[in-house]
Every structure is written in structure tokens, then in C-alpha cells.
Design a protein around this motif. Structure first.
Motif, PDB file in Angstrom:
ATOM      1  N   ASP A  28       0.863  -1.170   0.000  1.00 31.09           N
ATOM      2  CA  ASP A  28       0.000   0.000   0.000  1.00 31.09           C
ATOM      3  C   ASP A  28       0.908   1.232   0.000  1.00 31.09           C
ATOM      4  N   ILE A  29       0.849   1.961  -1.113  1.00 35.01           N
ATOM      5  CA  ILE A  29       1.765   3.085  -1.305  1.00 35.01           C
ATOM      6  C   ILE A  29       1.636   4.117  -0.186  1.00 35.01           C
ATOM      7  N   SER A  30       0.484   4.206   0.422  1.00 30.29           N
ATOM      8  CA  SER A  30       0.268   5.211   1.473  1.00 30.29           C
ATOM      9  C   SER A  30       1.129   4.931   2.712  1.00 30.29           C
ATOM     10  N   LYS A  31       1.533   3.686   2.877  1.00 29.09           N
ATOM     11  CA  LYS A  31       2.350   3.343   4.056  1.00 29.09           C
ATOM     12  C   LYS A  31       3.808   3.749   3.883  1.00 29.09           C
ATOM     13  N   ASN A  32       4.176   4.104   2.661  1.00 25.85           N
ATOM     14  CA  ASN A  32       5.558   4.532   2.404  1.00 25.85           C
ATOM     15  C   ASN A  32       5.755   6.020   2.671  1.00 25.85           C
ATOM     16  N   ILE A  33       4.648   6.756   2.749  1.00 24.59           N
ATOM     17  CA  ILE A  33       4.765   8.214   2.799  1.00 24.59           C
ATOM     18  C   ILE A  33       5.575   8.633   4.008  1.00 24.59           C
ATOM     19  N   GLN A  34       6.587   9.459   3.762  1.00 23.61           N
ATOM     20  CA  GLN A  34       7.379  10.016   4.855  1.00 23.61           C
ATOM     21  C   GLN A  34       6.849  11.419   5.153  1.00 23.61           C
ATOM     22  N   ALA A  73      16.101  -0.968  -9.725  1.00 21.28           N
ATOM     23  CA  ALA A  73      15.479  -1.575  -8.544  1.00 21.28           C
ATOM     24  C   ALA A  73      14.557  -0.594  -7.818  1.00 21.28           C
ATOM     25  N   PHE A  74      14.656   0.687  -8.147  1.00 22.59           N
ATOM     26  CA  PHE A  74      13.768   1.664  -7.518  1.00 22.59           C
ATOM     27  C   PHE A  74      12.317   1.300  -7.844  1.00 22.59           C
ATOM     28  N   ASP A  75      11.460   1.352  -6.828  1.00 17.41           N
ATOM     29  CA  ASP A  75      10.069   0.973  -7.079  1.00 17.41           C
ATOM     30  C   ASP A  75       9.060   1.903  -6.421  1.00 17.41           C
ATOM     31  N   TYR A  76       9.522   3.051  -5.977  1.00 16.04           N
ATOM     32  CA  TYR A  76       8.612   4.019  -5.368  1.00 16.04           C
ATOM     33  C   TYR A  76       9.157   5.402  -5.690  1.00 16.04           C
ATOM     34  N   PHE A  77       8.298   6.234  -6.298  1.00 16.20           N
ATOM     35  CA  PHE A  77       8.751   7.532  -6.809  1.00 16.20           C
ATOM     36  C   PHE A  77       7.797   8.618  -6.321  1.00 16.20           C
ATOM     37  N   PRO A  78       8.157   9.303  -5.238  1.00  9.65           N
ATOM     38  CA  PRO A  78       7.310  10.395  -4.745  1.00  9.65           C
ATOM     39  C   PRO A  78       7.819  11.757  -5.198  1.00  9.65           C
ATOM     40  N   TRP A  79       6.923  12.712  -5.216  1.00 10.83           N
ATOM     41  CA  TRP A  79       7.280  14.123  -5.402  1.00 10.83           C
ATOM     42  C   TRP A  79       6.920  14.855  -4.121  1.00 10.83           C
ATOM     43  N   TYR A  80       7.869  15.692  -3.677  1.00  8.45           N
ATOM     44  CA  TYR A  80       7.646  16.483  -2.484  1.00  8.45           C
ATOM     45  C   TYR A  80       7.651  17.968  -2.844  1.00  8.45           C
ATOM     46  N   ARG A 118      13.594   2.019  -2.808  1.00  8.12           N
ATOM     47  CA  ARG A 118      13.362   0.628  -3.191  1.00  8.12           C
ATOM     48  C   ARG A 118      13.311  -0.249  -1.958  1.00  8.12           C
ATOM     49  N   LYS A 119      12.768  -1.409  -2.188  1.00 12.04           N
ATOM     50  CA  LYS A 119      12.745  -2.414  -1.141  1.00 12.04           C
ATOM     51  C   LYS A 119      14.017  -3.240  -1.277  1.00 12.04           C
ATOM     52  N   GLY A 120      14.609  -3.584  -0.150  1.00  8.95           N
ATOM     53  CA  GLY A 120      15.780  -4.452  -0.247  1.00  8.95           C
ATOM     54  C   GLY A 120      16.771  -4.228   0.848  1.00  8.95           C
ATOM     55  N   SER A 121      16.836  -5.091   1.768  1.00 13.46           N
ATOM     56  CA  SER A 121      17.775  -5.092   2.892  1.00 13.46           C
ATOM     57  C   SER A 121      17.786  -3.748   3.609  1.00 13.46           C
ATOM     58  N   SER A 122      18.947  -3.250   3.892  1.00  9.88           N
ATOM     59  CA  SER A 122      19.038  -2.055   4.718  1.00  9.88           C
ATOM     60  C   SER A 122      18.610  -0.794   3.985  1.00  9.88           C
ATOM     61  N   ASN A 123      18.491  -0.879   2.662  1.00  7.11           N
ATOM     62  CA  ASN A 123      18.117   0.313   1.903  1.00  7.11           C
ATOM     63  C   ASN A 123      16.615   0.530   1.824  1.00  7.11           C
ATOM     64  N   THR A 124      15.841  -0.367   2.345  1.00  2.67           N
ATOM     65  CA  THR A 124      14.391  -0.230   2.278  1.00  2.67           C
ATOM     66  C   THR A 124      13.950   1.071   2.932  1.00  2.67           C
ATOM     67  N   GLY A 125      13.190   1.851   2.185  1.00  4.91           N
ATOM     68  CA  GLY A 125      12.671   3.100   2.722  1.00  4.91           C
ATOM     69  C   GLY A 125      13.610   4.281   2.581  1.00  4.91           C
ATOM     70  N   LYS A 126      14.810   4.046   2.129  1.00  5.41           N
ATOM     71  CA  LYS A 126      15.780   5.133   1.995  1.00  5.41           C
ATOM     72  C   LYS A 126      15.425   5.963   0.769  1.00  5.41           C
ATOM     73  N   LEU A 127      15.007   7.202   0.982  1.00  3.51           N
ATOM     74  CA  LEU A 127      14.641   8.088  -0.117  1.00  3.51           C
ATOM     75  C   LEU A 127      15.894   8.754  -0.666  1.00  3.51           C
ATOM     76  N   ILE A 128      16.092   8.634  -1.978  1.00  2.00           N
ATOM     77  CA  ILE A 128      17.160   9.350  -2.675  1.00  2.00           C
ATOM     78  C   ILE A 128      16.485  10.524  -3.385  1.00  2.00           C
ATOM     79  N   PHE A 129      16.890  11.738  -3.035  1.00  8.39           N
ATOM     80  CA  PHE A 129      16.237  12.926  -3.565  1.00  8.39           C
ATOM     81  C   PHE A 129      16.980  13.479  -4.770  1.00  8.39           C
ATOM     82  N   GLY A 130      16.210  14.087  -5.680  1.00  8.87           N
ATOM     83  CA  GLY A 130      16.792  14.891  -6.738  1.00  8.87           C
ATOM     84  C   GLY A 130      17.272  16.215  -6.144  1.00  8.87           C
ATOM     85  N   GLN A 131      17.887  17.024  -6.987  1.00  6.32           N
ATOM     86  CA  GLN A 131      18.525  18.248  -6.509  1.00  6.32           C
ATOM     87  C   GLN A 131      17.538  19.365  -6.197  1.00  6.32           C
TER      88      GLN A 131
END
Lengths: 118, 115
Positions: free
Chosen positions: A101-107, B29-36, B94-107
Motif C-alpha cells: 500500500d503506497i500510502s504506508k511509504n509516505i514520509q 530496482a527503484f520501485d517508489y517515486f514520490p514528489w515532495y 526501493r525495497k531491499g535489505s538495509s536500503n528499504t525506505g531510503k529516499l534518494i532525492f533529486g537536486q
């Protein structure tokens, strides 16, 4: 009620001092993060905790020590402050580190602590 | 491989125009792409996010377009308003070991919408 709150908002200190930044989230999230935003606005992760356990520890000087007394709190202590530590530090939290669920990823980010080392 | 490259660095758009910000990544391997979106003196706030199995996602005036084969994604702001003036960041994780949830931001892209 602020979801992710940081204190203090501003911190001005001399080189060589030790300082702490506190973060609290009332969202019931499992994961918390510290990010550093430099003068060019570049955001970089420093640490991540999941249920009080250190999960991500980026290449950060060991003068920076995070501590998570419980799931809702993540503090950042900085020893022997240097000029290059001047930045805005953001705390964030998410329900999970990764979820189908993508909503659970939101930081969710706090308002930041602007640290100025003189 | 961990980088996310964002362009342009700054953007000026007239009120009512379309703002377009682009990002490119290398790590498949990136599987989640947010915009802030970040306003001065505030923390970043999620605007919209997408997974690579979807080519487009729209929320109000904001649309993410995703091109998996080109490893690119973009943010389109339709009918841009002065209140949209802010700094926009793309990110990836991306999901995967210790990097899970680690957001890499653009500039980051500083958007100014002129009235």
C-alpha cells in the motif's frame, strides 16, 4: 496537533559545542528518519530507525549519534560541532519502511531545525 | 546508480501555465517515486507518488508521468498558481535489505509562478 514536531526550530552555537535536536511523532508510525538539507537545498538521509532499531546509517561522522528511546521519539546528538554542520535537519516518519500500500511509504517531515555553527 | 537527477534547477511560469519538472534515475530496482513540495521555512510535504507499474497518476492539477523504459518520470502542474511557488523534489526508493525506505532525492527545482 503537529504530526512530526522538532525542537528547537533554530539553534545557533559555537564550534566545538555539543548540541541535541529532539523529534516526536504522534502518528503511531514504526519508522523515523533524520535528513540533512544543505545550503543548496539538497536533502540527504542520515539515519533511519524502525521500532527503535537503527536500520540505516549513512556515511555520517561519528560525532552524530541518533537515539530512539521509544517508537515515537528520535533524537540527534551532535558532538564537537563544526562549521560544516550548519544546515537544516529534518526529522521524518513513515508507517512502514516499504509497503504494498503506497500510502504506508509516505514520509511525513517535521518543520526542520536550522543549525548555525559560528 | 543511487542518483536521481532533476531538471531544471529553476523554473518561471506564468499563472495558468503548465509547469514541468523532470527526473531521471539509473537504478532499475527503484520501485517508489514520490514528489515532495517544500515552502520556505517548512519541511517537505508529499505531493503525489507513483509505483513503476503505472504510467500516469493524476491528483487534481498534479500529474506524474512515468516512463519505465527511459528511466524517467516527470511532474506536470496544470493551471499553475502563484501559491504553487515552492521548491519541488523528486525522489526514489526501493525495497531491499538495509536500503528499504531510503529516499534518494533529486537536486530540487525552484518554481516561481508569476501572477
Amino acid at each position: 496537533d503537529t504530526a512530526v514536531s522538532q525542537t528547537p526550530k533554530y539553534l545557533v552555537t559555537q564550534m566545538g559545542n555539543d548540541k541535541s535536536i529532539k523529534c516526536e511523532q504522534n502518528l503511531g508510525h514504526d519508522t523515523m528518519y533524520w535528513y540533512k538539507q544543505d545550503s543548496k537545498k539538497f536533502l540527504k538521509i542520515m539515519f533511519s530507525y524502525n521500532n527503535k532499531e537503527l536500520i540505516i546509517n549513512e556515511t555520517v561522522p561519528n560525532r552524530f549519534s541518533p537515539k530512539s528511546p521509544d517508537k515515537a521519539h528520535l533524537n540527534l546528538h551532535i558532538n564537537s560541532l563544526e562549521l560544516g554542520d550548519s544546515a537544516v535537519y529534518f526529522c521524518a516518519s513513515s508507517q512502514e519502511r516499504w509497503g504494498l500500500d503506497i500510502s504506508k511509504n509516505i514520509q511525513y517531515f517535521g518543520a526542520g531545525t536550522r543549525l548555525s555553527v559560528l | 546508480q543511487q542518483q536521481v537527477k532533476q531538471s531544471p534547477q529553476s523554473l518561471i511560469v506564468q499563472k495558468g501555465g503548465i509547469s514541468i519538472i523532470n527526473c531521471a534515475y539509473e537504478n532499475t530496482a527503484f520501485d517508489y517515486f514520490p514528489w515532495y513540495q517544500q515552502f520556505p521555512g517548512k519541511g517537505p510535504a508529499l505531493l503525489i507518488a507513483i509505483r513503476p507499474d503505472v504510467s500516469e497518476k493524476k491528483e487534481g492539477r498534479f500529474t506524474i508521468s512515468f516512463n519505465k523504459s527511459a528511466k524517467q518520470f516527470s511532474l506536470h502542474i496544470m493551471d499553475s498558481q502563484p501559491g504553487d511557488s515552492a521548491t519541488y523534489f523528486c525522489a526514489a526508493s526501493r525495497k531491499g535489505s538495509s536500503n528499504t525506505g531510503k529516499l534518494i532525492f533529486g537536486q530540487g527545482t525552484t518554481l516561481q509562478v508569476k501572477p
